[in-house]
Scaffold this active site. Structure first.
Site, PDB file in Angstrom:
ATOM      1  N   HIS A  36      20.105 -83.929 -41.223  1.00 34.58           N
ATOM      2  CA  HIS A  36      20.695 -84.382 -42.481  1.00 34.58           C
ATOM      3  C   HIS A  36      19.638 -84.241 -43.580  1.00 34.58           C
ATOM      4  O   HIS A  36      18.439 -84.283 -43.300  1.00 34.58           O
ATOM      5  CB  HIS A  36      21.061 -85.867 -42.459  1.00 34.58           C
ATOM      6  N   ASP A  80      17.116 -87.084 -43.597  1.00 35.71           N
ATOM      7  CA  ASP A  80      16.162 -87.107 -42.486  1.00 35.71           C
ATOM      8  C   ASP A  80      14.853 -86.432 -42.852  1.00 35.71           C
ATOM      9  O   ASP A  80      13.802 -86.781 -42.322  1.00 35.71           O
ATOM     10  CB  ASP A  80      16.700 -86.358 -41.258  1.00 35.71           C
ATOM     11  N   GLU A 103      31.490 -85.566 -30.148  1.00 34.25           N
ATOM     12  CA  GLU A 103      30.417 -86.341 -29.528  1.00 34.25           C
ATOM     13  C   GLU A 103      30.947 -87.145 -28.348  1.00 34.25           C
ATOM     14  O   GLU A 103      32.012 -87.763 -28.438  1.00 34.25           O
ATOM     15  CB  GLU A 103      29.782 -87.287 -30.546  1.00 34.25           C
TER      16      GLU A 103
END
Length: 433
Positions: free
Chosen positions: A99, A102, A266
């Site tokens: 991201h 990050d 996920e």
């Protein structure tokens, strides 16, 4: 290399009988599985956020990790990148994901944050050229900062929508510049806490428009990668508009995007939605929107998203069975959206967590391939539905209720139930584990 992983050599394949912690027992990158190298099947990626940005907190306690790169300066952001690329090379993964928040410090405003991101992207580019590492996908963090407390695309404040759209644009530019193979959208707070202050129709329309803009911009800049939505139920909001694969598909159909957008599924989110991982993968395959996966697991005694490293080979076998049946990954891959336990403080823990996850994935992949090559499972499935290939099955799909009733009466159709043979098939799967 930096000193953070000092003394840890690159991890190599040593086989099932190795006594070394820092060795792969199942993951041999060049081993051929169903005519393709294992590394090309699995397409491993490390997640920047959990490994290098997460401080070790949970809903009940704060920071436990003390990393030398923690802080809000560009020098520390570059140190973080140095350590990250050291880990990628130690593990031998071909990809990473990030991201914007990050990798760069938050600026005083949008313009400064963007300058910070662009500088780090240039730094990434140099390191990628030097190491051969690639970007599986980039994304924007539109959930952590307090401005996103009521969502990003679905926010009641149009200024937040505008800020979010501009942020996505900069992250798509960054992903494109680094030749990323996908761009992911995760609506971490795209939902509501209570219907008392929520206009669901308005929020869905805003989310749909945002996604249309993303697709339009993809084509405008010539981005060849896939646009992926990551389904997520509840947590932290009571309801989220991208709850599961089926919900996302309905959303895509509503806004005419079912041929433009796929899903990044996920394992932990599938469980939170009340499904199995393999269910979500199979449904995405059947709907034609399978893209990529985030590999992790939840603690089944906890009711929240614990994001643990995967270690359940039987579960992973069923997951990779669906991936292989989908034809494998195209632009997608296996991203470790997993984090250490907050008590796992040592640099070695970060390496070994990935080693174990990679080995478990490899074991699951090999078992799944063996099941498919054996053929007995698929033969049993085809046999169960064989009647639909005959005259009766074909005619039923072309008939109406009145015609079918007449047929049942005239032919005295009075079927007996047939066994689903579930336990036999479960035993069959276990023979390959």
């Amino acid at each position: 290399m930096t000193d953070f992983f000092k003394g840890i050599a690159p991890v190599t394949f040593e086989g099932a009988h190795s006594d070394s912690e820092f060795a792969f027992r199942h993951y041999d990158p060049d081993e051929m599985v169903m005519g393709k190298a294992m590394k090309d099947h699995l397409r491993f990626a490390c997640a920047y956020w959990h490994s290098f940005a997460w401080p070790g907190g949970d809903p009940f306690g704060g920071q436990t990790f003390e990393r030398p790169w923690f802080g809000d300066t560009m020098d520390l952001a570059r140190m973080k990148a140095d350590v990250a690329f050291d880990m990628f090379q130690i593990l031998g993964v071909p990809y990473f994901c990030f991201h914007d928040a990050d990798v760069r410090p938050e600026g005083a405003d949008f313009a400064e944050s963007t300058r910070n991101l662009e500088a780090i992207v240039d730094y990434f580019g140099e390191k990628m050229d030097a190491t051969g590492l690639k970007l599986l996908w980039g994304t924007a963090n539109l959930f952590s900062h307090r401005r996103f407390m009521a969502g990003a695309a679905t926010n009641p404040d149009p200024e937040v929508f505008a800020f979010s759209a501009a942020t996505i644009k900069t992250c798509m530019d960054a992903t494109h510049k680094l030749n990323g193979e996908n761009y992911v959208l995760w609506g971490g707070r795209e939902g509501y806490e209570t219907l008392l202050n929520t206009d669901m129709g308005r929020e869905r329309a805003q989310a749909g428009r945002m996604l249309q803009m993303v697709v339009d911009y993809k084509h405008k800049i010539g981005f060849d990668g896939a646009i992926l939505i990551e389904p997520k139920p509840q947590e932290p909001t009571k309801h989220q508009y991208d709850y599961d694969v089926a919900t996302v598909y309905g959303f895509l159909k509503d806004f005419g995007l079912e041929d433009e957008v796929k899903v990044n599924i996920e394992q932990g989110h599938a469980i939170l939605a009340g499904h199995s991982f393999e269910h979500e993968l199979a449904l995405a395959r059947e709907l034609g929107i399978f893209g990529s996966i985030d590999m992790n697991r939840n603690d089944y005694q906890s009711g929240w998203d614990t994001d643990q490293f995967p270690n359940n080979v039987p579960e992973m076998t069923l997951a990779y069975l669906e991936v292989l049946k989908a034809g494998g990954f195209a632009t997608g891959g296996t991203n470790f959206d997993a984090k250490l336990r907050r008590q796992s403080l040592d640099p070695e823990d970060l390496i070994l967590a990935h080693v174990g996850g990679m080995d478990a994935c490899a074991a699951g992949l090999k078992a799944a391939a063996a099941i498919l090559e054996n053929g007995a499972l698929e033969e049993a499935r085809e046999a169960r539905y064989a009647g639909w290939n005959g005259d009766l099955g074909q005619s039923l799909m072309q008939s109406g209720l009145a015609e079918i009733e007449a047929m049942v009466r005239s032919e005295n159709i009075n079927p007996d139930p047939r066994s689903g043979r579930q336990e036999r098939l479960e035993n069959l799967i276990n023979r390959f584990l």
